[in-house]
Design a protein around this motif. Structure first.
Motif, PDB file in Angstrom:
ATOM      1  N   ASN A 271      29.984  44.597  31.916  1.00  0.00           N
ATOM      2  CA  ASN A 271      28.964  46.019  31.783  1.00  0.00           C
ATOM      3  C   ASN A 271      29.452  46.995  32.536  1.00  0.00           C
ATOM      4  O   ASN A 271      28.651  47.295  33.420  1.00  0.00           O
ATOM      5  CB  ASN A 271      27.487  45.405  32.251  1.00  0.00           C
ATOM      6  CG  ASN A 271      27.090  44.305  31.143  1.00  0.00           C
ATOM      7  OD1 ASN A 271      27.075  44.462  29.997  1.00  0.00           O
ATOM      8  ND2 ASN A 271      26.564  43.115  31.702  1.00  0.00           N
ATOM      9  N   GLY A 272      30.451  47.677  32.439  1.00  0.00           N
ATOM     10  CA  GLY A 272      31.057  48.723  33.010  1.00  0.00           C
ATOM     11  C   GLY A 272      31.744  48.395  34.294  1.00  0.00           C
ATOM     12  O   GLY A 272      31.134  48.969  35.325  1.00  0.00           O
ATOM     13  N   ILE A 273      32.651  47.708  34.332  1.00  0.00           N
ATOM     14  CA  ILE A 273      33.167  47.412  35.638  1.00  0.00           C
ATOM     15  C   ILE A 273      34.411  48.254  35.863  1.00  0.00           C
ATOM     16  O   ILE A 273      35.184  48.772  35.216  1.00  0.00           O
ATOM     17  CB  ILE A 273      34.119  45.906  35.507  1.00  0.00           C
ATOM     18  CG1 ILE A 273      33.234  44.933  35.025  1.00  0.00           C
ATOM     19  CG2 ILE A 273      35.161  45.657  36.731  1.00  0.00           C
ATOM     20  CD1 ILE A 273      32.443  44.424  36.063  1.00  0.00           C
ATOM     21  N   ASP A 274      34.054  48.716  37.376  1.00  0.00           N
ATOM     22  CA  ASP A 274      35.400  49.614  37.803  1.00  0.00           C
ATOM     23  C   ASP A 274      35.899  48.912  39.146  1.00  0.00           C
ATOM     24  O   ASP A 274      35.327  48.320  39.863  1.00  0.00           O
ATOM     25  CB  ASP A 274      34.499  50.914  38.472  1.00  0.00           C
ATOM     26  CG  ASP A 274      33.836  51.843  37.331  1.00  0.00           C
ATOM     27  OD1 ASP A 274      34.648  52.294  36.554  1.00  0.00           O
ATOM     28  OD2 ASP A 274      32.557  51.959  37.582  1.00  0.00           O
ATOM     29  N   MET A 275      37.132  49.117  39.057  1.00  0.00           N
ATOM     30  CA  MET A 275      37.960  48.294  40.079  1.00  0.00           C
ATOM     31  C   MET A 275      39.396  49.141  40.359  1.00  0.00           C
ATOM     32  O   MET A 275      39.882  49.650  39.508  1.00  0.00           O
ATOM     33  CB  MET A 275      37.667  46.789  40.118  1.00  0.00           C
ATOM     34  CG  MET A 275      38.775  46.559  38.788  1.00  0.00           C
ATOM     35  SD  MET A 275      38.841  44.647  38.559  1.00  0.00           S
ATOM     36  CE  MET A 275      39.870  44.140  40.019  1.00  0.00           C
ATOM     37  N   LYS A 276      39.955  48.805  41.608  1.00  0.00           N
ATOM     38  CA  LYS A 276      41.134  49.460  41.677  1.00  0.00           C
ATOM     39  C   LYS A 276      41.973  48.256  42.258  1.00  0.00           C
ATOM     40  O   LYS A 276      41.389  47.201  43.303  1.00  0.00           O
ATOM     41  CB  LYS A 276      41.219  50.372  42.555  1.00  0.00           C
ATOM     42  CG  LYS A 276      40.826  51.894  41.968  1.00  0.00           C
ATOM     43  CD  LYS A 276      41.045  53.094  42.929  1.00  0.00           C
ATOM     44  CE  LYS A 276      40.505  54.403  42.226  1.00  0.00           C
ATOM     45  NZ  LYS A 276      40.855  55.573  43.210  1.00  0.00           N
ATOM     46  N   VAL A 277      43.289  48.007  42.116  1.00  0.00           N
ATOM     47  CA  VAL A 277      44.037  47.024  42.880  1.00  0.00           C
ATOM     48  C   VAL A 277      45.288  47.893  43.212  1.00  0.00           C
ATOM     49  O   VAL A 277      46.041  48.350  42.718  1.00  0.00           O
ATOM     50  CB  VAL A 277      44.717  45.930  41.918  1.00  0.00           C
ATOM     51  CG1 VAL A 277      45.406  45.202  42.442  1.00  0.00           C
ATOM     52  CG2 VAL A 277      43.330  45.201  41.342  1.00  0.00           C
ATOM     53  N   GLU A 278      45.382  47.637  44.693  1.00  0.00           N
ATOM     54  CA  GLU A 278      46.650  48.234  45.113  1.00  0.00           C
ATOM     55  C   GLU A 278      47.757  47.294  45.271  1.00  0.00           C
ATOM     56  O   GLU A 278      47.545  46.234  45.321  1.00  0.00           O
ATOM     57  CB  GLU A 278      46.227  48.851  46.552  1.00  0.00           C
ATOM     58  CG  GLU A 278      45.220  49.611  46.736  1.00  0.00           C
ATOM     59  CD  GLU A 278      45.587  51.082  46.084  1.00  0.00           C
ATOM     60  OE1 GLU A 278      46.584  51.471  46.068  1.00  0.00           O
ATOM     61  OE2 GLU A 278      44.369  52.065  45.959  1.00  0.00           O
ATOM     62  N   ALA A 279      48.946  47.851  45.495  1.00  0.00           N
ATOM     63  CA  ALA A 279      50.011  46.889  45.589  1.00  0.00           C
ATOM     64  C   ALA A 279      49.891  45.944  46.885  1.00  0.00           C
ATOM     65  O   ALA A 279      49.563  46.532  47.936  1.00  0.00           O
ATOM     66  CB  ALA A 279      51.179  47.884  45.825  1.00  0.00           C
ATOM     67  N   GLY A 280      50.293  44.491  46.675  1.00  0.00           N
ATOM     68  CA  GLY A 280      50.309  43.743  47.552  1.00  0.00           C
ATOM     69  C   GLY A 280      49.032  43.104  47.983  1.00  0.00           C
ATOM     70  O   GLY A 280      48.627  42.292  48.855  1.00  0.00           O
ATOM     71  N   GLU A 281      47.928  43.650  47.236  1.00  0.00           N
ATOM     72  CA  GLU A 281      46.527  42.997  47.581  1.00  0.00           C
ATOM     73  C   GLU A 281      46.429  41.612  47.243  1.00  0.00           C
ATOM     74  O   GLU A 281      46.798  41.417  45.935  1.00  0.00           O
ATOM     75  CB  GLU A 281      45.289  43.995  47.276  1.00  0.00           C
ATOM     76  CG  GLU A 281      44.972  45.079  47.907  1.00  0.00           C
ATOM     77  CD  GLU A 281      43.662  45.955  47.398  1.00  0.00           C
ATOM     78  OE1 GLU A 281      42.652  45.615  48.114  1.00  0.00           O
ATOM     79  OE2 GLU A 281      43.596  46.286  46.398  1.00  0.00           O
ATOM     80  N   PHE A 282      45.625  40.669  47.618  1.00  0.00           N
ATOM     81  CA  PHE A 282      45.223  39.539  47.003  1.00  0.00           C
ATOM     82  C   PHE A 282      43.774  39.367  46.713  1.00  0.00           C
ATOM     83  O   PHE A 282      42.835  39.425  47.722  1.00  0.00           O
ATOM     84  CB  PHE A 282      45.662  38.418  48.040  1.00  0.00           C
ATOM     85  CG  PHE A 282      45.545  36.993  47.269  1.00  0.00           C
ATOM     86  CD1 PHE A 282      46.947  36.534  46.782  1.00  0.00           C
ATOM     87  CD2 PHE A 282      44.649  36.239  47.007  1.00  0.00           C
ATOM     88  CE1 PHE A 282      47.047  35.334  46.279  1.00  0.00           C
ATOM     89  CE2 PHE A 282      44.539  35.114  46.466  1.00  0.00           C
ATOM     90  CZ  PHE A 282      45.851  34.576  46.206  1.00  0.00           C
ATOM     91  N   ILE A 283      43.357  39.863  45.555  1.00  0.00           N
ATOM     92  CA  ILE A 283      41.940  39.995  45.347  1.00  0.00           C
ATOM     93  C   ILE A 283      41.511  38.761  44.654  1.00  0.00           C
ATOM     94  O   ILE A 283      41.794  38.222  43.653  1.00  0.00           O
ATOM     95  CB  ILE A 283      41.610  41.235  44.427  1.00  0.00           C
ATOM     96  CG1 ILE A 283      42.015  42.507  45.313  1.00  0.00           C
ATOM     97  CG2 ILE A 283      40.029  41.267  44.071  1.00  0.00           C
ATOM     98  CD1 ILE A 283      41.905  43.767  44.298  1.00  0.00           C
ATOM     99  N   VAL A 284      40.331  38.320  45.237  1.00  0.00           N
ATOM    100  CA  VAL A 284      39.501  37.202  44.587  1.00  0.00           C
ATOM    101  C   VAL A 284      37.923  37.601  43.785  1.00  0.00           C
ATOM    102  O   VAL A 284      37.358  38.224  44.453  1.00  0.00           O
ATOM    103  CB  VAL A 284      39.210  35.922  45.591  1.00  0.00           C
ATOM    104  CG1 VAL A 284      38.482  35.013  44.967  1.00  0.00           C
ATOM    105  CG2 VAL A 284      40.705  35.405  45.978  1.00  0.00           C
ATOM    106  N   VAL A 285      37.942  37.070  42.696  1.00  0.00           N
ATOM    107  CA  VAL A 285      36.909  37.438  41.879  1.00  0.00           C
ATOM    108  C   VAL A 285      35.941  36.080  41.821  1.00  0.00           C
ATOM    109  O   VAL A 285      36.244  35.236  41.630  1.00  0.00           O
ATOM    110  CB  VAL A 285      37.051  38.024  40.637  1.00  0.00           C
ATOM    111  CG1 VAL A 285      35.900  38.326  39.769  1.00  0.00           C
ATOM    112  CG2 VAL A 285      38.140  39.107  40.514  1.00  0.00           C
ATOM    113  N   ILE A 286      34.664  36.271  42.294  1.00  0.00           N
ATOM    114  CA  ILE A 286      34.010  35.164  42.399  1.00  0.00           C
ATOM    115  C   ILE A 286      32.545  35.710  41.707  1.00  0.00           C
ATOM    116  O   ILE A 286      32.257  36.506  41.144  1.00  0.00           O
ATOM    117  CB  ILE A 286      33.371  34.960  43.944  1.00  0.00           C
ATOM    118  CG1 ILE A 286      32.549  35.983  44.290  1.00  0.00           C
ATOM    119  CG2 ILE A 286      34.496  34.375  44.755  1.00  0.00           C
ATOM    120  CD1 ILE A 286      32.153  35.800  45.890  1.00  0.00           C
TER     121      ILE A 286
END
Length: 266
Positions: free
Chosen positions: A21-36
């Motif tokens: 429902n309208g997700i906004d997100m950014k991922v920068e180089a080298g990040e380790f993002i976990v989605v829960i």
């Protein structure tokens, strides 16, 4: 410019289910993002929309500044070869060797006829062998994939993703079907290789404690809506309760309301 930028991403399935429902997100180089988030929150749909395994209903997905939604086959192939994918169910070809499964990570760089015939460059074979040694499977190179344990198969999946030379890895519940010991090995491998090679990662997990251990940033999703985006330190118990227990609270409130009305009419 962010490595990956997602703007107002929505996905509604044919049966009317609104998965995102309208997700906004950014991922920068080298990040380790976990989605829960709880089961059915939209985590897997999100990852599959990023690499177009699932076609979003609307929104934007920019990878290295290039729009992925609506990309033609050739452009999408170029995008996907720099966006490795690790699956909950491993997604290996069980009847072929471990080495061949890792070499499948090079198919995006080959002509279709060379790939169909398995005509891999000697340099690719050497690199695939090195990657298997790196994930601790150097002695399993020539075994069939289905001869390995679940944890070993997932490490083959990691090696296959690394063989793509990706800028970003998408990992969809990589430890969901593994025992605790195997889970530790897989998560340590994934995190360390991404850190050492400068690869960004977006990883779906159910286990909040594991998310806090490895993530540089955590995103919480509830019913297709992003409700948290912050560091592990900012993920308080109250926020965890908000992400996972909203549905339980809604049912409890509804039940209390019915009970109150029943008492009023008694």
């Amino acid at each position: 410019m962010a490595l990956l930028q997602v703007e107002n991403l929505k996905k509604v399935y044919a049966d009317g289910t609104a998965a995102l429902n309208g997700i906004d997100m950014k991922v920068e180089a080298g990040e380790f993002i976990v989605v829960i988030g709880p089961s059915g929150a939209g985590k897997s749909t999100l990852l599959r929309c990023l690499n177009q395994m699932v076609q979003p209903s609307s929104g934007k997905v920019l990878f290295q500044g290039v729009e992925t939604i609506g990309a033609g086959n050739r452009r999408l192939q170029r995008i996907r070869r720099e966006m490795g994918m690790i699956f909950q169910g491993f997604n290996l070809v069980e009847r072929v060797s471990v080495l061949t499964n890792v070499l499948h990570g090079r198919l995006g760089y080959m002509s279709s006829w060379r790939g169909a015939l398995g005509l891999y460059a000697k340099s690719d074979v050497r690199e695939a062998t090195r990657l298997l040694e790196r994930v601790g499977l150097g002695e399993q190179v020539h075994k069939r994939a289905d001869e390995l344990s679940g944890g070993q198969q997932q490490r083959v999946g990691i090696a296959r993703a690394l063989a793509q030379k990706p800028k970003l890895i998408l990992a969809d519940e990589p430890i969901a079907s593994l025992d605790p010991a195997s889970s530790d090995i897989v998560m340590n491998s994934l995190y360390n290789f991404c850190k050492e090679d400068g690869i960004a990662c977006v990883c779906n997990l159910h286990q909040v404690d594991v998310a806090k251990k490895y993530a540089t940033r955590i995103i919480g999703i509830y019913k297709g809506t992003k409700v948290f985006d912050g560091t592990p330190e900012q993920l308080t118990d109250d926020m965890i309760d908000l992400i996972y227990n909203q549905n339980k609270k809604a049912h409890a409130t509804h039940a209390d309301s019915i009970h109150s009305k029943q008492k009023e009419t008694a």
